[in-house]
Design an enzyme around this catalytic site. Structure first.
Site, PDB file in Angstrom:
ATOM      1  N   SER A   7       0.845  -1.189   0.000  1.00 23.40           N
ATOM      2  CA  SER A   7       0.000   0.000   0.000  1.00 23.40           C
ATOM      3  C   SER A   7       0.881   1.240   0.000  1.00 23.40           C
ATOM      4  O   SER A   7       1.647   1.466   0.950  1.00 23.40           O
ATOM      5  CB  SER A   7      -0.902   0.003   1.233  1.00 23.40           C
ATOM      6  OG  SER A   7      -1.442   1.292   1.403  1.00 23.40           O
ATOM      7  N   HIS A  32      -1.211  -1.203  -4.212  1.00 26.20           N
ATOM      8  CA  HIS A  32      -2.495  -0.829  -3.612  1.00 26.20           C
ATOM      9  C   HIS A  32      -2.503   0.683  -3.398  1.00 26.20           C
ATOM     10  O   HIS A  32      -1.595   1.243  -2.785  1.00 26.20           O
ATOM     11  CB  HIS A  32      -2.638  -1.581  -2.290  1.00 26.20           C
ATOM     12  CG  HIS A  32      -3.953  -1.427  -1.610  1.00 26.20           C
ATOM     13  ND1 HIS A  32      -5.087  -2.124  -1.989  1.00 26.20           N
ATOM     14  CD2 HIS A  32      -4.319  -0.660  -0.552  1.00 26.20           C
ATOM     15  CE1 HIS A  32      -6.082  -1.793  -1.183  1.00 26.20           C
ATOM     16  NE2 HIS A  32      -5.652  -0.894  -0.318  1.00 26.20           N
ATOM     17  N   ASP A  34      -4.621   3.811  -1.994  1.00 30.38           N
ATOM     18  CA  ASP A  34      -5.707   4.157  -1.073  1.00 30.38           C
ATOM     19  C   ASP A  34      -6.188   5.592  -1.279  1.00 30.38           C
ATOM     20  O   ASP A  34      -5.411   6.533  -1.158  1.00 30.38           O
ATOM     21  CB  ASP A  34      -5.223   4.027   0.368  1.00 30.38           C
ATOM     22  CG  ASP A  34      -5.089   2.581   0.802  1.00 30.38           C
ATOM     23  OD1 ASP A  34      -6.073   1.828   0.686  1.00 30.38           O
ATOM     24  OD2 ASP A  34      -3.990   2.205   1.250  1.00 30.38           O
ATOM     25  N   MET A  36      -8.825   8.444   0.107  1.00 27.57           N
ATOM     26  CA  MET A  36      -9.663   8.791   1.266  1.00 27.57           C
ATOM     27  C   MET A  36     -10.170  10.218   1.123  1.00 27.57           C
ATOM     28  O   MET A  36      -9.409  11.105   0.721  1.00 27.57           O
ATOM     29  CB  MET A  36      -8.835   8.704   2.549  1.00 27.57           C
ATOM     30  CG  MET A  36      -8.202   7.352   2.774  1.00 27.57           C
ATOM     31  SD  MET A  36      -7.261   7.355   4.295  1.00 27.57           S
ATOM     32  CE  MET A  36      -6.506   5.733   4.213  1.00 27.57           C
ATOM     33  N   HIS A  65      -8.284   1.389  -4.029  1.00 20.23           N
ATOM     34  CA  HIS A  65      -9.231   1.196  -2.919  1.00 20.23           C
ATOM     35  C   HIS A  65      -9.837   2.549  -2.565  1.00 20.23           C
ATOM     36  O   HIS A  65      -9.176   3.395  -1.970  1.00 20.23           O
ATOM     37  CB  HIS A  65      -8.438   0.597  -1.734  1.00 20.23           C
ATOM     38  CG  HIS A  65      -9.246   0.394  -0.493  1.00 20.23           C
ATOM     39  ND1 HIS A  65      -8.654   0.152   0.730  1.00 20.23           N
ATOM     40  CD2 HIS A  65     -10.585   0.371  -0.263  1.00 20.23           C
ATOM     41  CE1 HIS A  65      -9.592   0.011   1.645  1.00 20.23           C
ATOM     42  NE2 HIS A  65     -10.765   0.150   1.074  1.00 20.23           N
ATOM     43  N   MET A  67     -11.975   4.801  -0.437  1.00 22.02           N
ATOM     44  CA  MET A  67     -12.648   4.963   0.855  1.00 22.02           C
ATOM     45  C   MET A  67     -13.321   6.330   0.803  1.00 22.02           C
ATOM     46  O   MET A  67     -12.899   7.292   1.460  1.00 22.02           O
ATOM     47  CB  MET A  67     -11.622   4.871   1.990  1.00 22.02           C
ATOM     48  CG  MET A  67     -11.167   3.438   2.218  1.00 22.02           C
ATOM     49  SD  MET A  67      -9.637   3.349   3.152  1.00 22.02           S
ATOM     50  CE  MET A  67      -8.453   3.531   1.821  1.00 22.02           C
ATOM     51  N   MET A 138     -11.787  -5.634   5.331  1.00 22.90           N
ATOM     52  CA  MET A 138     -10.916  -4.748   6.113  1.00 22.90           C
ATOM     53  C   MET A 138     -10.606  -5.419   7.448  1.00 22.90           C
ATOM     54  O   MET A 138     -11.515  -5.844   8.161  1.00 22.90           O
ATOM     55  CB  MET A 138     -11.596  -3.401   6.372  1.00 22.90           C
ATOM     56  CG  MET A 138     -11.749  -2.493   5.153  1.00 22.90           C
ATOM     57  SD  MET A 138     -10.224  -2.096   4.282  1.00 22.90           S
ATOM     58  CE  MET A 138      -9.238  -1.310   5.564  1.00 22.90           C
ATOM     59  N   GLY A 145      -2.875   3.812   8.125  1.00 23.76           N
ATOM     60  CA  GLY A 145      -1.945   2.699   8.125  1.00 23.76           C
ATOM     61  C   GLY A 145      -1.420   2.463   9.535  1.00 23.76           C
ATOM     62  O   GLY A 145      -1.658   3.265  10.447  1.00 23.76           O
ATOM     63  N   ASP A 177      -6.846  -6.247   4.171  1.00 26.88           N
ATOM     64  CA  ASP A 177      -6.186  -4.935   4.220  1.00 26.88           C
ATOM     65  C   ASP A 177      -6.207  -4.418   5.651  1.00 26.88           C
ATOM     66  O   ASP A 177      -7.277  -4.188   6.218  1.00 26.88           O
ATOM     67  CB  ASP A 177      -6.961  -3.984   3.292  1.00 26.88           C
ATOM     68  CG  ASP A 177      -6.295  -2.623   3.146  1.00 26.88           C
ATOM     69  OD1 ASP A 177      -5.197  -2.415   3.694  1.00 26.88           O
ATOM     70  OD2 ASP A 177      -6.906  -1.770   2.465  1.00 26.88           O
ATOM     71  N   GLY A 178      -4.996  -4.246   6.210  1.00 22.77           N
ATOM     72  CA  GLY A 178      -4.886  -3.668   7.542  1.00 22.77           C
ATOM     73  C   GLY A 178      -4.155  -4.592   8.505  1.00 22.77           C
ATOM     74  O   GLY A 178      -4.605  -5.710   8.767  1.00 22.77           O
TER      75      GLY A 178
END
Ligand code: DX5
Ligand code: ZN
Length: 224
Positions: A7, A32, A34, A36, A65, A67, A138, A145, A177-178
């Site tokens: 990520s 990946h 992200d 947001m 991804h 969000m 998730m 992160g 993820d996470g």
């Protein structure tokens, strides 16, 4: 089958191109990305201009991804900006909008995915299974992160993999993820995941190739 997706949220954004080359050379399968919006999650990251630049800098598979609230407004733009896969949250839109957004991603020739937050049950994905190339569980609350892996998500991963297989969607990827690192990756894989997102476990290490190799080795141990 196993894919490791670093990520870039944990990368050094002042040298993103070099960071990406570094993890690719180190054995990453996907990247990946992200996104947001400060609404769906309490944080803001990067968006379309950065994805466009990254697309020019690499031929890596870009796993985006989202969000963001009401992702149907932006899925086409992310496809056009160079995503190979666009995944967005089931909690972020109404069912009809989710369906149309999945269709829009497929119409753009890209892979489509739905993500669920820790408190969302696997069964909520049932109406969409046949439209999915990927389902994302998730394993932290989305937004940041470096959080700890939520072990109670393991049965959900297993339930989801079973639901997909029963529906004949055997080719659909299950991504986690996470909080993924060499100790939690084997748990997620054993539960039924096959795509591992890892941010801090890769980018916070000086030797990214070693970090990826450790993830792969830990994963192989569970597969035999
Ligand atoms: C969190 C993001 C993740 C994040 C994972 O909301 O979706 O992709 O970068 O970071 P780590 O691997 O450090 O938990
Ligand atoms: Zn993510």
């Amino acid at each position: 089958m196993l894919k490791i997706a670093p990520s870039i949220l944990s990368a050094d954004f002042t040298r993103l191109g070099a960071e990406v080359e570094n993890v690719r050379a180190g054995g990453a399968d996907w990247l990946h990305f992200d996104v947001m919006d400060g609404l769906f999650v309490p944080n803001i990251s990067v968006g379309l201009p950065v994805l466009k630049s990254l697309r020019k800098a690499t031929d890596a598979f870009l796993d985006v991804h989202l969000m963001i609230d009401r992702p149907q407004r932006y899925v086409k733009a992310f496809c056009d900006a160079g995503a190979d896969l666009v995944c967005f949250h089931l909690e972020a839109a109404q069912p009809q909008d989710l369906r149309e957004a999945l269709d829009a991603v497929k119409a753009a020739g890209k892979r489509a995915g739905l993500a669920i937050k820790p408190r969302t049950p696997a069964e909520t994905l049932i109406p969409y299974l046949e439209q999915l190339d990927l389902a994302l569980v998730m394993t932290v609350e989305p937004g940041f992160g470096g959080q700890g892996f939520m072990r109670p998500m393991l049965p959900k991963i297993t339930a989801l993999r079973r639901m997909l297989d029963r529906a004949g969607c055997t080719g659909c990827d299950v991504e986690v993820d996470g909080g993924i690192d060499a100790s939690t990756a084997p748990l997620a894989l054993k539960a039924g995941a096959n795509v591992l997102v890892a941010g801090s476990a890769i980018f916070d290490r000086p030797d990214r190739a070693a970090a990826i190799a450790e993830l792969r080795a830990a994963s192989n141990d569970t597969r035999v």
